[in-house]
Design a protein around this motif. Structure first.
Motif, PDB file in Angstrom:
ATOM      1  N   ASN A 156      27.061  37.157  42.865  1.00  0.00           N
ATOM      2  CA  ASN A 156      26.076  36.238  43.418  1.00  0.00           C
ATOM      3  C   ASN A 156      25.016  35.878  42.373  1.00  0.00           C
ATOM      4  O   ASN A 156      23.855  36.249  42.476  1.00  0.00           O
ATOM      5  N   SER A 180      30.590  38.349  46.502  1.00  0.00           N
ATOM      6  CA  SER A 180      29.825  39.595  46.475  1.00  0.00           C
ATOM      7  C   SER A 180      28.383  39.316  46.879  1.00  0.00           C
ATOM      8  O   SER A 180      27.860  38.230  46.635  1.00  0.00           O
ATOM      9  N   SER A 181      27.744  40.312  47.467  1.00  0.00           N
ATOM     10  CA  SER A 181      26.325  40.172  47.801  1.00  0.00           C
ATOM     11  C   SER A 181      25.432  40.625  46.655  1.00  0.00           C
ATOM     12  O   SER A 181      24.204  40.582  46.774  1.00  0.00           O
ATOM     13  N   SER A 229      20.695  43.401  43.763  1.00  0.00           N
ATOM     14  CA  SER A 229      21.051  42.683  44.989  1.00  0.00           C
ATOM     15  C   SER A 229      20.847  41.185  44.817  1.00  0.00           C
ATOM     16  O   SER A 229      19.929  40.732  44.133  1.00  0.00           O
ATOM     17  N   THR A 262      20.890  39.395  47.777  1.00  0.00           N
ATOM     18  CA  THR A 262      20.625  39.061  49.180  1.00  0.00           C
ATOM     19  C   THR A 262      19.572  37.960  49.303  1.00  0.00           C
ATOM     20  O   THR A 262      18.510  38.027  48.676  1.00  0.00           O
ATOM     21  N   ASP A 301      28.897  32.276  53.578  1.00  0.00           N
ATOM     22  CA  ASP A 301      29.796  33.407  53.821  1.00  0.00           C
ATOM     23  C   ASP A 301      31.229  32.975  53.541  1.00  0.00           C
ATOM     24  O   ASP A 301      31.986  32.662  54.461  1.00  0.00           O
TER      25      ASP A 301
END
Length: 802
Positions: free
Chosen positions: A553, A569-570, A579, A581, A609
């Motif tokens: 990401n 992938s996050s 991360s 996110t 997603d």
């Protein structure tokens, strides 16, 4: 109707089937090939495009008469390049081995370091004959060489077979490769008076065939003679880890996620006991969000990818530097069979990118009559948007597999490819590949292979004795002139737009199973290439659309004209240290249109997603959202791109509908249809074919004219299923057993050819262009109707209008 035909591998074509006009003899008259603006050119500025065959093993050293006959045959087919492949193979009785009496390498000497003088003479003479006809050559250096104990190897008991991967690592093997390159490339050919490094007949030099540190050796890892090489590779990997992390403690910390350490308690880089991930035929995939522990850990995989990239690039740069030091003037290629992104990136130091890909390739062990094919499919009904899961690897079509190795700024050649004649109707694959190669502006297509023989008269013209020797595959050979005309003449226009698939350094350290998802749609409608960001994560290119690689990401496409974001992938990195996110959600705030599973704006498409949308290998929804974006952005009109089930090129010239089972090309210079002919085939505005065959390919070329709408003469090729007429197909679970029986046949057209002309003549031709019979037409509605009852053993026809 099944009609038995014959295809002789050495008889030249004549009449309208003589495509030697596509060549410009002698080869090299325009100077050496060069790389300019991402394509191949000759020194005088002429665009250089190549189409031809691989000639492997013993076929590199034909006798002089065979060399002359094959050169003439190739030229008449429109072949302008031959890949001289695996000439370094050890001698054997037949097939994929060198001639016992005339090998290139004198293995009888106890080493692999000397040439056999008779074999070298044949090799030289063949090149001279090809050059005379205007046929270029690709020279391969390491393909199937079997190193010998007499080569002064580092380890005793040399393997009795050629092996891959370790040739990139072991210094003695590299020295031996440099020595061979020197001896082969600097040897003066007595028939041309030039060494290969000074001869513009050479189109490119390839360092190593189908080889990479990422290509695994699981199948031979327990061979005693291989163990020392594996141990050397493991030592080097452990030294890489120590250089990066210094201590086992630091390595264990880096390989820990959520209190799970991927490093085994028994593993210690200082003791050289950290295992490397096992590979397979291709770079294996690795789920970036998969299980953390064990030998498939994303952490272990990431560090081995980093190590492998360094090994590959060091090896290939060493070989390229050596070849250049000898005085080589043509582009140098590293290798082929590149599928994973780290593997592709590790080969970018070559001047040219090459790749190999096949469809319906049989499984080993191979037998002459009986073959086992996993998940055999018909090409024209194979949907590239639906991944085929065959228990071995995930695949769709040849175009999808090939384009994984296309890199911005570098010419691209498909150096091995074929759709072998195990499926009776396989003619679509050849013309569609040539069409999409034009759309994506590739530089070369080399089919594997013409034959594995050193003689012109040792194989029959009416029986397929070896499925890999394609010299008498009617679906290939009878369409080759059309394919050569299409590709060399660029009868399909290059795409109107450019899409860049952008990979960051972190993307290279993992490989989701759906890594080639964009390749299943975009190269069918426009031009697609890979871009690797060597510095930072920001794309600064000028493509119409940039798409993030999306393995992890990260990646900044803010400077792109239009951008597509997604991530498997996050996390921003493969080691899961940082991360990502909220990143895609923040990007989605710049959009204003809600799509199912995605959000779209004036310059952004964001998939929040991707796993839920395409994680099962069905990329139809992904393609639909991309298509919607391209149309909103003004890059595709409503009748191009994804239209119902059809993939229509942005030029409007290619239409592929795998659900309907049809593929078509309509350009000013040619017309083509393949698949289910129900509803009629409109070849031109004045020429229509109504056929009753279940499957048919119909190709039309104007003769002595560039435009089909003003031409008065046409070569028409009508071809249904082909192969051996008593072949037995047996389904056995997921596999198909193909037992070749009978004689060579082609399913001939049944129906009517309707021509809007006051007068017209139609002449049936045999497989080399000799007239067989004149078909009498019937006047009707201001035109002429020719009845085709399928009884004439012909697939070629000369149509002449008054």
């Amino acid at each position: 109707m099944k009609q038995r035909i014959k295809i002789d591998k050495a008889t030249p074509n004549n009449g309208v089937l003589d495509f030697s006009k596509l060549l410009d003899a002698p080869a090299g008259k325009h100077g050496f090939t060069q790389v300019r603006d991402g394509n191949l050119y000759f020194a005088d500025g002429t665009r250089a495009k190549f189409i031809g065959f691989n000639l492997p093993t013993r076929s590199n050293t034909p006798d002089h008469h065979t060399a002359e006959r094959l050169a003439e045959r190739f030229a008449s087919m429109g072949v302008n390049v031959i890949r001289l492949h695996a000439a370094d193979a050890a001698p054997g009785p037949s097939g994929w081995s060198s001639s016992v009496d005339n090998p290139l390498i004198d293995y009888d000497s106890g080493s692999s370091r000397n040439f056999n003088e008779k074999g070298l003479d044949r090799f030289d003479y063949f090149i001279a004959k090809l050059k005379e006809k205007g046929i270029y050559v690709q020279i391969d250096l390491l393909v199937a060489r079997v190193f010998q104990n007499g080569d002064d190897l580092d380890y005793a008991d040399s393997p009795p077979f050629f092996f891959k991967g370790f040739t990139h690592v072991n210094e003695r093997l590299i020295e031996l490769q440099k020595e061979f390159a020197t001896n082969l490339l600097c040897h003066v050919n007595p028939y041309t008076g030039l060494a290969l490094i000074d001869d513009p007949v050479v189109m490119t030099i390839q360092v190593n065939n189908e080889d990479s540190i990422f290509r695994g050796t699981e199948d031979i890892k327990n061979e005693k003679c291989i163990i020392p090489y594996r141990e050397e590779l493991q030592r080097r990997f452990n030294r890489h880890l120590l250089a990066k992390y210094d201590t086992r403690k630091n390595l264990a910390k880096a390989w820990t996620y959520n209190d799970i350490c991927a490093l085994g308690e028994e593993e210690d880089p200082e003791a050289g006991t950290v295992r490397f991930p096992e590979g397979s035929f291709y770079q294996v995939t690795n789920d970036p969000m998969g299980d953390w522990a064990g030998n498939v850990s994303p952490a272990r995989y990431a560090d081995f990818m980093e190590f492998g990239i360094d090994v590959n690039r060091r090896y290939y740069n060493t070989m390229i530097d050596h070849i250049r030091s000898l005085g080589a003037k043509v582009p140098v290629n590293t290798s082929n069979l590149l599928n994973g992104t780290a593997d592709v990136y590790s080969h970018i130091d070559g001047d040219i990118m090459e790749n190999n890909t096949y469809f319906n390739h049989p499984m080993p062990p191979f037998h002459q009559e009986t073959l086992v094919v996993p998940g055999m499919r018909e090409y024209v009904t194979s949907n590239p948007l639906t991944v085929h899961k065959d228990g071995i690897y995930m695949r769709t079509e040849m175009l999808q597999m090939a384009t994984t190795a296309v890199v911005a700024g570098k010419p691209f050649i498909l150096s091995e490819w074929n759709e072998y004649g195990v499926n009776p109707f396989h003619s679509t694959a050849f013309i569609s590949m040539a069409a999409y190669a034009c759309l994506n502006d590739w530089d070369g297509l080399m089919v594997y292979c013409y034959h594995t023989s050193e003689s012109w008269n040792d194989q029959p013209d009416d029986v397929i004795t070896d499925i890999f020797d394609a010299y008498n595959d009617p679906s290939l050979i009878c369409q080759f002139g059309f394919m050569a005309s299409l590709f060399l003449g660029s009868l399909v226009r290059p795409a109107e737009h450019q899409v860049d698939l952008v990979f960051t350094k972190n993307d290279l350290k993992t490989l989701p199973s759906s890594f080639s998802m964009p390749n299943t749609f975009l190269p069918y409608i426009t031009s697609l290439r890979n871009v690797f960001l060597d510095q930072g994560d920001t794309y600064t290119g000028d493509a119409d659309v940039a798409i993030t690689g999306g393995f992890v990401n990260n990646g900044d496409l803010s400077q792109a004209k239009h951008a597509v974001y997604f991530s498997w992938s996050s996390f921003r990195d493969a080691m899961r240290h940082t991360s990502g996110t909220g990143r895609l959600e923040r990007l989605a705030e710049q959009t204003d249109e809600e799509l199912t599973g995605a959000k779209l704006g004036d310059r952004l498409l964001v998939f929040e997603d991707i796993s839920s949308l395409a994680g099962n290998g069905d990329y139809t929804a992904f393609a639909s959202k991309i298509d919607t974006a391209l149309k909103r952005w003004g890059l595709l009109p409503s009748d191009r791109g994804l239209v119902a089930n059809a993939l229509i090129s942005d030029t409007g010239e290619i239409n592929f509908d795998p659900i309907a089972g049809t593929f078509g090309i309509h350009t000013p210079g040619c017309s083509y249809f393949s698949g289910d002919p129900a509803g009629g085939i409109k070849l031109t505005k004045d020429i229509v074919l109504n056929a009753y065959n279940d499957r048919l390919s119909a190709a039309l070329l104007p003769v002595n004219c560039d435009h089909i709408d003003v031409a008065k003469s046409f070569l028409i090729t009508l071809l249904g299923p082909t192969g051996m007429d008593e072949t037995i197909f047996t389904s056995d679970g997921f596999t198909t057993i193909v037992d070749h029986q009978g004689k060579l046949y082609a399913d001939t057209a049944e129906g009517s050819l309707i021509v809007q002309s006051q007068k017209a003549t139609l002449t049936a031709l045999d497989t080399v262009g000799t007239p067989l019979v004149n078909i009498v037409g019937t006047p009707a509605d201001g035109g002429v109707v020719f009845n085709l009852d399928g009884t004439i053993p012909a697939v070629h026809f000369l149509l002449e209008l008054a």
